[in-house]
Write a protein that holds these residues in place. Structure first.
Motif, short mmCIF file in Angstrom:
data_model
loop_
_atom_site.label_atom_id
_atom_site.label_comp_id
_atom_site.label_asym_id
_atom_site.label_seq_id
_atom_site.Cartn_x
_atom_site.Cartn_y
_atom_site.Cartn_z
N UNK A 116 0.66 -1.44 -0.01
CA UNK A 116 -0.04 -0.39 0.04
C UNK A 116 1.11 1.51 -0.09
N UNK A 117 1.59 1.04 0.70
CA UNK A 117 3.00 2.41 0.72
C UNK A 117 3.27 3.05 -0.59
N UNK A 118 3.65 1.85 -1.32
CA UNK A 118 4.35 1.75 -2.72
C UNK A 118 3.40 2.46 -3.63
N UNK A 119 1.94 1.77 -3.44
CA UNK A 119 0.78 2.27 -4.08
C UNK A 119 0.24 3.85 -4.15
N UNK A 120 0.18 4.09 -3.09
CA UNK A 120 0.00 5.56 -2.34
C UNK A 120 0.59 6.95 -3.03
N UNK A 176 1.92 9.32 5.21
CA UNK A 176 3.26 9.70 4.91
C UNK A 176 3.51 9.35 3.21
N UNK A 177 2.64 9.40 2.72
CA UNK A 177 3.25 9.70 1.18
C UNK A 177 3.04 11.31 0.95
N UNK A 178 2.77 12.07 1.80
CA UNK A 178 2.42 13.54 1.31
C UNK A 178 1.92 14.18 1.11
N UNK A 207 -5.02 15.96 -0.56
CA UNK A 207 -5.11 16.58 -0.83
C UNK A 207 -3.61 16.73 -1.30
N UNK A 208 -2.90 16.66 -3.34
CA UNK A 208 -1.80 17.30 -3.46
C UNK A 208 -1.12 18.28 -2.76
N UNK A 209 -0.52 18.30 -2.37
CA UNK A 209 0.09 20.03 -2.23
C UNK A 209 0.87 20.10 -3.87
N UNK A 210 0.48 22.17 -3.22
CA UNK A 210 0.78 22.38 -4.91
C UNK A 210 -0.21 23.84 -5.48
#
Length: 210
Positions: A116-120, A176-178, A207-210
């Motif tokens: 799951x960590x890699x997928x996220x 953890x994925x950001x 939300x992906x920051x940016x």
């Protein structure tokens, strides 16, 4: 080449279960998709249970479902959806790490992936800055239920339910994925007293920051 999955028992079981979902779960599916716009990637679409709930502001849904029997059912569901949906019998790893989606939808799928960590982290890379991950997932409980989940995950539950692991700290994985998580909460889909490992769900917007 398509990375398809051949799991006939789970495909039959999930097709039957998804056609009889309780209203408590359908309500959460509807809420999870409310307000989406633009181009959306749905991961692990199953039988297409989400499709009827996509708002018309969505311009396109790319739905991946590697179990080929479930993908066939999902294609039929896509035909009656209000938005344009393409069902791809593959895994999300086929998409390059380029920001190409306005939103990603995960519904009862992160419990079943091997890493799951890699997928996220990969889903993070597929979102445009400001894009959203909408999630509705089984999560690890505490106390006696957490113990039940660990026993179920170590024995028969993943074998019966398409590799589902009910005792996962999915919310921590997402952070953890950001991602920045907003509006997250937990809800019971089945009564708390019912001894089912996957009764408590987490729903939220990341939300992906940016």
């Amino acid at each position: 080449m398509s990375d398809t999955v051949d799991n006939p028992f789970f495909a039959r079981l999930w097709t039957a279960m998804s056609s009889r979902e309780p209203e408590s779960l359908r309500r959460l599916r509807r809420e999870n998709l409310a307000g989406l716009t633009g181009r959306v990637l749905e991961v692990g679409a199953g039988t297409g249970t989400n499709f009827e709930f996509y708002p018309t502001a969505v311009t396109e849904v790319v739905a991946v479902e590697p179990e080929h029997r479930l993908a066939t059912v999902a294609r039929r569901a896509a035909e009656t959806a209000r938005v344009h949906i393409t069902v791809d019998p593959d895994t999300v790893e086929k998409f390059a790490d380029t920001a190409q989606f306005d939103a990603v939808v995960c519904s009862l799928v992160l419990c079943s992936v091997d890493d799951p960590e890699q997928v996220v982290r990969h889903l993070f890379s597929l979102l445009r800055p400001g894009g959203q991950l909408r999630y509705l997932e089984h999560v690890a409980g505490i106390g006696a239920r957490g113990g039940l989940q660990k026993v179920a995950d170590a024995t028969i539950w993943p074998r019966l339910l398409g590799n589902c692991h009910s005792h996962r700290h999915t919310e921590q994985t997402i952070v953890g994925a950001g991602f920045h998580v907003t509006g997250a909460r937990r809800e019971w889909v089945f009564p708390p007293w019912l001894p089912v490992p996957a009764s408590e769900f987490a729903i939220g917007v990341a939300v992906r920051p940016g």
